[in-house]
Write a protein that holds these residues in place. Structure first.
Motif, PDB file in Angstrom:
ATOM      1  N   SER B  20       0.735  -1.125   0.133  1.00 39.25           N
ATOM      2  CA  SER B  20      -0.101   0.142   0.062  1.00 39.25           C
ATOM      3  C   SER B  20       0.946   1.216  -0.004  1.00 39.25           C
ATOM      4  O   SER B  20       0.540   2.177  -0.571  1.00 39.25           O
ATOM      5  CB  SER B  20      -0.952   0.063   1.258  1.00 39.25           C
ATOM      6  OG  SER B  20      -0.214  -0.010   2.426  1.00 39.25           O
ATOM      7  N   ALA B  21       2.106   1.119   0.708  1.00 36.31           N
ATOM      8  CA  ALA B  21       2.930   2.383   0.509  1.00 36.31           C
ATOM      9  C   ALA B  21       3.260   2.702  -0.926  1.00 36.31           C
ATOM     10  O   ALA B  21       3.265   3.740  -1.240  1.00 36.31           O
ATOM     11  CB  ALA B  21       4.319   2.141   1.503  1.00 36.31           C
ATOM     12  N   TYR B  22       3.564   1.711  -1.710  1.00 39.27           N
ATOM     13  CA  TYR B  22       3.825   1.948  -3.165  1.00 39.27           C
ATOM     14  C   TYR B  22       2.675   2.121  -3.914  1.00 39.27           C
ATOM     15  O   TYR B  22       2.720   3.231  -4.791  1.00 39.27           O
ATOM     16  CB  TYR B  22       4.614   0.647  -3.610  1.00 39.27           C
ATOM     17  CG  TYR B  22       6.017   0.587  -3.162  1.00 39.27           C
ATOM     18  CD1 TYR B  22       6.462  -0.376  -2.305  1.00 39.27           C
ATOM     19  CD2 TYR B  22       7.227   1.134  -3.804  1.00 39.27           C
ATOM     20  CE1 TYR B  22       7.739  -0.660  -2.051  1.00 39.27           C
ATOM     21  CE2 TYR B  22       8.210   0.922  -3.273  1.00 39.27           C
ATOM     22  CZ  TYR B  22       8.648   0.240  -2.247  1.00 39.27           C
ATOM     23  OH  TYR B  22       9.984  -0.014  -1.870  1.00 39.27           O
ATOM     24  N   ALA B  23       1.526   1.438  -3.753  1.00 44.04           N
ATOM     25  CA  ALA B  23       0.427   1.708  -4.688  1.00 44.04           C
ATOM     26  C   ALA B  23      -0.740   2.609  -4.383  1.00 44.04           C
ATOM     27  O   ALA B  23      -1.170   3.068  -5.377  1.00 44.04           O
ATOM     28  CB  ALA B  23      -0.159   0.271  -4.791  1.00 44.04           C
ATOM     29  N   ILE B  24      -1.058   2.741  -3.109  1.00 41.27           N
ATOM     30  CA  ILE B  24      -2.206   3.666  -2.765  1.00 41.27           C
ATOM     31  C   ILE B  24      -2.197   5.140  -3.275  1.00 41.27           C
ATOM     32  O   ILE B  24      -3.053   5.623  -3.864  1.00 41.27           O
ATOM     33  CB  ILE B  24      -2.561   3.414  -1.501  1.00 41.27           C
ATOM     34  CG1 ILE B  24      -2.889   1.967  -0.998  1.00 41.27           C
ATOM     35  CG2 ILE B  24      -3.594   4.305  -0.885  1.00 41.27           C
ATOM     36  CD1 ILE B  24      -4.327   1.451  -1.643  1.00 41.27           C
ATOM     37  N   PRO B  25      -0.883   5.787  -2.806  1.00 33.93           N
ATOM     38  CA  PRO B  25      -0.979   7.293  -3.515  1.00 33.93           C
ATOM     39  C   PRO B  25      -1.270   7.334  -4.759  1.00 33.93           C
ATOM     40  O   PRO B  25      -2.285   8.159  -5.282  1.00 33.93           O
ATOM     41  CB  PRO B  25       0.493   7.565  -3.086  1.00 33.93           C
ATOM     42  CG  PRO B  25       0.816   6.569  -1.926  1.00 33.93           C
ATOM     43  CD  PRO B  25       0.362   5.257  -2.501  1.00 33.93           C
ATOM     44  N   ILE B  26      -0.615   6.618  -5.582  1.00 34.13           N
ATOM     45  CA  ILE B  26      -0.932   6.685  -7.148  1.00 34.13           C
ATOM     46  C   ILE B  26      -2.331   6.275  -7.761  1.00 34.13           C
ATOM     47  O   ILE B  26      -3.039   7.001  -8.438  1.00 34.13           O
ATOM     48  CB  ILE B  26       0.140   6.077  -8.203  1.00 34.13           C
ATOM     49  CG1 ILE B  26       0.074   6.390  -9.700  1.00 34.13           C
ATOM     50  CG2 ILE B  26       0.140   4.557  -8.140  1.00 34.13           C
ATOM     51  CD1 ILE B  26       0.272   7.760 -10.040  1.00 34.13           C
ATOM     52  N   MET B  27      -2.792   5.239  -6.905  1.00 32.77           N
ATOM     53  CA  MET B  27      -4.144   4.890  -7.185  1.00 32.77           C
ATOM     54  C   MET B  27      -5.203   6.028  -6.690  1.00 32.77           C
ATOM     55  O   MET B  27      -6.075   6.251  -7.753  1.00 32.77           O
ATOM     56  CB  MET B  27      -4.505   3.448  -6.381  1.00 32.77           C
ATOM     57  CG  MET B  27      -3.973   2.173  -6.998  1.00 32.77           C
ATOM     58  SD  MET B  27      -4.242   1.036  -6.012  1.00 32.77           S
ATOM     59  CE  MET B  27      -5.918   0.726  -5.735  1.00 32.77           C
ATOM     60  N   ILE B  28      -4.995   6.604  -5.755  1.00 35.87           N
ATOM     61  CA  ILE B  28      -5.604   7.690  -5.428  1.00 35.87           C
ATOM     62  C   ILE B  28      -5.742   8.784  -6.374  1.00 35.87           C
ATOM     63  O   ILE B  28      -6.704   9.535  -6.841  1.00 35.87           O
ATOM     64  CB  ILE B  28      -5.494   8.359  -3.955  1.00 35.87           C
ATOM     65  CG1 ILE B  28      -5.738   7.164  -2.687  1.00 35.87           C
ATOM     66  CG2 ILE B  28      -6.163   9.595  -3.892  1.00 35.87           C
ATOM     67  CD1 ILE B  28      -5.111   7.580  -1.663  1.00 35.87           C
ATOM     68  N   VAL B  29      -4.627   9.122  -6.997  1.00 36.71           N
ATOM     69  CA  VAL B  29      -4.311  10.152  -7.987  1.00 36.71           C
ATOM     70  C   VAL B  29      -4.970   9.757  -9.187  1.00 36.71           C
ATOM     71  O   VAL B  29      -5.774  10.627  -9.574  1.00 36.71           O
ATOM     72  CB  VAL B  29      -2.632  10.567  -8.250  1.00 36.71           C
ATOM     73  CG1 VAL B  29      -2.444  11.107  -9.269  1.00 36.71           C
ATOM     74  CG2 VAL B  29      -2.143  11.084  -6.995  1.00 36.71           C
ATOM     75  N   ILE B  30      -4.899   8.642  -9.414  1.00 33.44           N
ATOM     76  CA  ILE B  30      -5.474   8.353 -10.816  1.00 33.44           C
ATOM     77  C   ILE B  30      -7.021   8.258 -10.754  1.00 33.44           C
ATOM     78  O   ILE B  30      -7.747   8.802 -11.525  1.00 33.44           O
ATOM     79  CB  ILE B  30      -5.202   6.840 -11.429  1.00 33.44           C
ATOM     80  CG1 ILE B  30      -3.500   7.061 -11.666  1.00 33.44           C
ATOM     81  CG2 ILE B  30      -5.698   6.272 -12.558  1.00 33.44           C
ATOM     82  CD1 ILE B  30      -3.328   7.792 -12.796  1.00 33.44           C
ATOM     83  N   THR B  31      -7.537   7.623  -9.879  1.00 29.30           N
ATOM     84  CA  THR B  31      -9.068   7.177  -9.727  1.00 29.30           C
ATOM     85  C   THR B  31      -9.949   8.485  -9.152  1.00 29.30           C
ATOM     86  O   THR B  31     -10.941   8.682  -9.629  1.00 29.30           O
ATOM     87  CB  THR B  31      -9.359   6.275  -8.707  1.00 29.30           C
ATOM     88  OG1 THR B  31      -9.088   6.494  -7.389  1.00 29.30           O
ATOM     89  CG2 THR B  31      -8.789   4.933  -9.353  1.00 29.30           C
ATOM     90  N   GLY B  32      -9.029   9.350  -8.435  1.00 30.65           N
ATOM     91  CA  GLY B  32     -10.104  10.377  -7.694  1.00 30.65           C
ATOM     92  C   GLY B  32      -9.362  11.731  -8.113  1.00 30.65           C
ATOM     93  O   GLY B  32     -10.226  12.685  -7.718  1.00 30.65           O
ATOM     94  N   LEU B  33      -8.527  12.038  -8.764  1.00 25.02           N
ATOM     95  CA  LEU B  33      -7.874  13.247  -8.790  1.00 25.02           C
ATOM     96  C   LEU B  33      -7.544  13.746 -10.172  1.00 25.02           C
ATOM     97  O   LEU B  33      -7.819  14.870 -10.776  1.00 25.02           O
ATOM     98  CB  LEU B  33      -6.797  13.560  -7.716  1.00 25.02           C
ATOM     99  CG  LEU B  33      -6.921  13.518  -6.171  1.00 25.02           C
ATOM    100  CD1 LEU B  33      -5.735  13.500  -5.415  1.00 25.02           C
ATOM    101  CD2 LEU B  33      -7.726  14.744  -5.913  1.00 25.02           C
ATOM    102  N   ALA B  34      -6.881  12.964 -10.813  1.00 20.88           N
ATOM    103  CA  ALA B  34      -6.057  13.234 -12.101  1.00 20.88           C
ATOM    104  C   ALA B  34      -7.173  13.604 -13.145  1.00 20.88           C
ATOM    105  O   ALA B  34      -7.025  14.610 -14.009  1.00 20.88           O
ATOM    106  CB  ALA B  34      -5.118  12.052 -12.571  1.00 20.88           C
ATOM    107  N   GLY B  35      -8.153  12.692 -13.345  1.00 19.19           N
ATOM    108  CA  GLY B  35      -9.157  13.251 -14.093  1.00 19.19           C
ATOM    109  C   GLY B  35     -10.123  14.126 -13.945  1.00 19.19           C
ATOM    110  O   GLY B  35     -10.515  15.041 -14.542  1.00 19.19           O
ATOM    111  N   ALA B  36     -10.474  14.142 -12.481  1.00 23.28           N
ATOM    112  CA  ALA B  36     -11.260  15.107 -11.845  1.00 23.28           C
ATOM    113  C   ALA B  36     -10.679  16.637 -12.119  1.00 23.28           C
ATOM    114  O   ALA B  36     -11.660  17.546 -12.275  1.00 23.28           O
ATOM    115  CB  ALA B  36     -11.519  14.652 -10.455  1.00 23.28           C
ATOM    116  N   LEU B  37      -9.391  16.497 -11.699  1.00 20.16           N
ATOM    117  CA  LEU B  37      -8.896  18.086 -11.958  1.00 20.16           C
ATOM    118  C   LEU B  37      -8.253  18.237 -13.181  1.00 20.16           C
ATOM    119  O   LEU B  37      -7.503  19.372 -13.264  1.00 20.16           O
ATOM    120  CB  LEU B  37      -7.949  18.019 -10.508  1.00 20.16           C
ATOM    121  CG  LEU B  37      -8.420  18.127  -9.296  1.00 20.16           C
ATOM    122  CD1 LEU B  37      -7.376  17.952  -8.115  1.00 20.16           C
ATOM    123  CD2 LEU B  37      -9.417  19.079  -8.957  1.00 20.16           C
TER     124      LEU B  37
END
Lengths: 246, 117, 128
Positions: B20-37
């Motif tokens: 989760s240390a490796y994967a979760i930050p980028i997952m949050i960015v992709i699913t919740g922020l990158a497209g939205a913002l």
């Protein structure tokens, strides 16, 4: 400079009086070369002989003078007035221990845990003295040396929130010294000592807050000792299924 | 008292903590922020772009492993957090089994959803 | 004569010192990440249900309150990542003779791999 003072708010409680603890304010000459221990000594000698605190070596090797200084566990002899200036400074007995009198805490819980891990070299077969010393290379010594520096000052236990909440938790001091003996090549008791350390109230209550290592005046790093013990316990656990035994 | 069985949940906690240390930050960015913002074009995450990517068995297996281990890691840590915040030892007792079962249950649902993608 | 005085810790013990507060924030990250996992589970479920349901879910997921949640969640996730990598040397000791391999040698490579890996994933979505 001679007229400058520094105020201390010191925890007071006497068992013969009982009741709620109080804080008494003492004003001590601010000497830039004094430690907190010297300030408390000045109080006891010249102001209030009833103030009670433990001390011995005055130089950070006996572990007697641990106390809370502005909420942080420190050695009184290792805390300089110039770092506390201008004050006022809150001085309390070590957290997570019951109070015997003023700044003196009851250490029964630590002693009980300490005894349970048998903090001494144990051999399956003792070598007679005539056969000479147990030999150890510098590399073998290095493996446990850091964990052997503990002076039993209890600052780590006072800093550990789990030690305060879980009354059966062995605590960082006991676990670090247990690991010290487990890693000592001369010791042959590791399995039985681990049986105690790897119980639920041993290493597994630790949540790696890490404050124990932060406050340790001798840089023992008990947090590291415990995490390494967790790895060891996990290896033992899985290997025992493979029949390799602990 | 015997040696604790804690190494078992702790192994999952350690593996899950690492993944989760490796994967979760980028997952949050992709699913919740990158497209939205607008950091990436929103179309990149629309159904026609995402489904073929997510359909790859390697991606599905990878996501399942990340999901399961992270869920178990969180369950283990939440047991201590909830006990620490509320002062209720009960979270470290029977309630902890509920947390692990919840994590496993969610992981089973994730496996089902990934299977159907 | 009274028994030694007991001083049980307060419920707000973790607010009393910065170090304890940081620890509790790290612990709370497990709750925040768990909530994100629930959202991600629904994301996977909606993706398996088809275009209409998936698009409707994206509308919800990319709404203002959810963006705010994701920003908070990212903060907590980064806190987890940083504290996790930084504590690796505590659990793992590698000896070279009488010296320990310095902790930084175990920590820096993890940051590098993490940043490169995350960068690659981001670049992939940027390009394809």
């Amino acid at each position: 400079m001679a007229s400058e003072t520094i105020k201390f708010e010191v925890f007071r409680w006497h068992p013969e009086k009982g009741g709620e603890p109080t804080f008494q304010t003492y004003e001590v000459p601010y000497r830039t070369d004094w430690s907190l221990l010297e300030a408390l000594t000045q109080v006891k000698n010249d102001q209030d002989g009833t103030l009670t605190f433990r001390w011995s070596c005055r130089m950070g090797v006996c572990g007697s003078c641990g106390m809370m200084v502005n909420g942080v566990p420190r050695l009184a002899c290792g805390t300089q007035l110039k770092d506390l200036y201008p004050g006022p400074v809150r001085v309390e007995p070590l957290a997570n221990f019951s109070v015997e009198r003023d700044l003196v805490v009851n250490l029964d819980r630590f002693i009980k845990g300490f005894t349970s891990i048998k903090p001494y070299i144990i051999r399956k077969q003792e070598k007679p003295v005539s056969e000479g010393e147990y030999l150890q290379t510098p590399a073998q010594l290095a493996k446990y040396k850091q964990f052997s520096m503990c002076i039993n000052c209890m600052c780590c236990n006072a800093a550990c929130p789990v030690y305060g909440h879980e009354e059966n938790f062995l605590g960082p001091a006991v676990l670090a010294v247990g690991q010290r003996y487990n890693l000592d090549s001369r010791d042959e008791y590791a399995k039985e000592r681990r049986d105690v350390m790897f119980e639920h109230d041993g290493i597994w209550e630790c949540e790696l807050v890490g404050e124990c290592s932060q406050v340790c005046p001798k840089h023992v790093d008990p947090a590291a000792a415990i995490q390494q013990a967790k790895v060891q316990a996990t290896k033992d656990f899985f290997f025992s299924f493979l029949g390799a035994g602990a | 008292m015997a040696r604790s069985k804690e190494p078992l949940p702790w192994s999952f906690f350690a593996a899950g903590g690492m993944i989760s240390a490796y994967a979760i930050p980028i997952m949050i960015v992709i699913t919740g922020l990158a497209g939205a913002l607008g950091w990436i074009r929103a179309e990149r995450l629309d159904y026609d772009h995402l489904r073929p990517l997510a359909h790859h068995w390697i991606v599905r297996l990878g996501l399942l492993v990340i999901f399961t281990l992270t869920a178990l890691h969180c369950a283990h840590r939440m047991k201590f957090t909830l006990a620490g915040l509320t002062g209720l030892k009960f979270f470290k007792g029977g309630a902890s089994v509920v947390l692990y079962l919840l994590a496993l249950g969610m992981s089973a649902c994730a496996a089902l959803a990934l299977w159907k993608i | 004569m009274n028994e030694p005085l007991k001083r049980p810790p307060s419920l707000l013990w973790w607010t009393k010192r910065g170090a304890y507060f940081q620890f509790m924030m790290r612990e709370i990250s497990s709750i925040v990440i768990f909530v994100y996992l629930v959202l991600f589970l629904v994301f996977l479920h909606k993706l398996s249900k088809g275009r209409v349901e998936y698009n409707a879910y994206l509308d919800f997921l990319w709404s203002r309150p959810m963006i705010a949640f994701h920003l908070v969640a990212l903060g907590f996730a980064l806190l987890h990542t940083i504290t996790w990598f930084n504590s690796t040397p505590k659990a793992m000791v590698i000896w070279r003779g009488e010296e320990k391999v310095p902790g930084i040698a175990m920590v820096v490579p993890q940051y590098v791999i993490w940043l490169i890996g995350s960068g690659v994933v981001f670049w992939f979505f940027l390009r394809h």
